[in-house]
Design a protein around this motif. Structure first.
Motif, short mmCIF file in Angstrom:
data_model
loop_
_atom_site.label_atom_id
_atom_site.label_comp_id
_atom_site.label_asym_id
_atom_site.label_seq_id
_atom_site.Cartn_x
_atom_site.Cartn_y
_atom_site.Cartn_z
N GLN A 120 0.83 -1.20 0.00
CA GLN A 120 0.00 0.00 0.00
C GLN A 120 0.87 1.25 0.00
N ASP A 121 1.94 1.24 0.77
CA ASP A 121 2.86 2.38 0.79
C ASP A 121 3.57 2.56 -0.54
N LEU A 122 3.82 1.45 -1.22
CA LEU A 122 4.47 1.54 -2.52
C LEU A 122 3.57 2.25 -3.53
N LEU A 123 2.26 2.03 -3.42
CA LEU A 123 1.33 2.66 -4.35
C LEU A 123 0.99 4.10 -3.97
N GLN A 124 1.22 4.47 -2.71
CA GLN A 124 0.98 5.86 -2.30
C GLN A 124 2.15 6.71 -2.74
N PRO A 125 1.88 7.77 -3.48
CA PRO A 125 3.00 8.60 -3.93
C PRO A 125 3.58 9.41 -2.79
N PRO A 126 4.90 9.55 -2.76
CA PRO A 126 5.55 10.30 -1.68
C PRO A 126 5.42 11.81 -1.82
N ASN A 127 5.15 12.29 -3.04
CA ASN A 127 5.02 13.74 -3.23
C ASN A 127 4.07 14.02 -4.40
N PRO A 128 3.68 15.26 -4.60
CA PRO A 128 2.71 15.59 -5.67
C PRO A 128 3.21 15.26 -7.07
N TYR A 129 4.51 15.33 -7.30
CA TYR A 129 5.05 15.03 -8.62
C TYR A 129 4.89 13.55 -8.95
N ALA A 130 5.09 12.70 -7.95
CA ALA A 130 4.91 11.26 -8.17
C ALA A 130 3.44 10.96 -8.43
N LEU A 131 2.54 11.64 -7.73
CA LEU A 131 1.10 11.46 -7.97
C LEU A 131 0.76 11.85 -9.40
N PHE A 132 1.28 12.95 -9.87
CA PHE A 132 1.06 13.39 -11.24
C PHE A 132 1.57 12.33 -12.22
N LEU A 133 2.75 11.77 -11.95
CA LEU A 133 3.31 10.74 -12.82
C LEU A 133 2.42 9.51 -12.84
N TYR A 134 1.95 9.06 -11.66
CA TYR A 134 1.05 7.90 -11.61
C TYR A 134 -0.21 8.16 -12.43
N CYS A 135 -0.84 9.31 -12.25
CA CYS A 135 -2.06 9.64 -12.99
C CYS A 135 -1.80 9.69 -14.49
N PHE A 136 -0.68 10.25 -14.87
CA PHE A 136 -0.31 10.34 -16.28
C PHE A 136 -0.20 8.94 -16.89
N ILE A 137 0.45 8.04 -16.18
CA ILE A 137 0.63 6.68 -16.69
C ILE A 137 -0.71 5.96 -16.79
N VAL A 138 -1.56 6.06 -15.76
CA VAL A 138 -2.85 5.38 -15.77
C VAL A 138 -3.73 5.91 -16.90
N ILE A 139 -3.79 7.20 -17.07
CA ILE A 139 -4.61 7.79 -18.13
C ILE A 139 -4.14 7.32 -19.50
N HIS A 140 -2.83 7.27 -19.72
CA HIS A 140 -2.33 6.84 -21.02
C HIS A 140 -2.54 5.34 -21.25
N VAL A 141 -2.51 4.54 -20.20
CA VAL A 141 -2.80 3.10 -20.37
C VAL A 141 -4.27 2.93 -20.76
#
Length: 183
Positions: A120-141
């Motif tokens: 669960q901690d691995l999936l939680q982003p440590p900062n806003p930039y990581a959250l943006f990267l996760y969202c970017f990847i999911v949206i493109h998939v």
């Protein structure tokens, strides 16, 4: 009178050579200057004796001031070096202490958590930039899967129609079989 001044001059020269804070090159140059001035004054005539004695006293004071100034300057440089060294040692100790504290915190967190918590901690982003990267990847998939499915349906529509009909017939046959079994 000159013999007493000579003794003072030689004492000053001896003091200069035994000074622990003067480098050898500076000590040699000061020794040579004082000795040369003393020899020059020794060769003076008796008529200029009073002038020589005042010059000897001035030279003695000058040599003493130079030695004192050099001692003070070298002592100041030594203390500056010691202070800088202590400052860097303190900074290194502080960095080491912070590093050890951080490693201890990480170790305690790793021991406390179960495996599922770690995922669960691995999936939680440590900062806003990581959250943006996760969202970017999911949206493109999602976009890529959607485009591939539309492309597949457009190019192979008969095959897709056959698969849908097959699953519908399979479901009807299973329902018919289940009805027969319970009746």
């Amino acid at each position: 009178m000159i013999t007493r001044q000579q003794e003072k001059m030689q004492g000053a020269i001896r003091d200069m050579t035994t000074s622990s804070f003067i480098s050898d090159s500076k000590r040699e140059s000061l020794d040579t200057k004082c000795h040369m001035a003393h020899v020059d004054m020794k060769e003076g005539t008796s008529a200029l004796q009073s002038e020589v004695s005042t010059s000897a006293e001035e030279l003695e004071q000058l040599c003493g001031k130079e030695v004192a100034a050099a001692d003070i300057e070298l002592e100041r440089m030594r203390w500056d070096f010691v202070l800088a060294k202590l400052k860097y040692e303190h900074e290194d100790n502080e960095k080491q202490r912070l590093h050890e504290e951080r490693m201890q915190q990480i170790h305690q967190q790793a021991v406390k958590r179960p495996f599922s918590q770690g995922l669960q901690d691995l999936l939680q982003p440590p900062n806003p930039y990581a959250l943006f990267l996760y969202c970017f990847i999911v949206i493109h998939v999602i976009y890529t899967v959607k485009e591939l499915s539309f492309y597949f349906f457009q190019t192979h529509y008969l095959f897709c129609f056959a698969i849908v009909v097959f699953y519908i017939l399979k479901k009807i046959f299973q329902d018919y079989k289940n009805k027969k079994k319970y009746s």
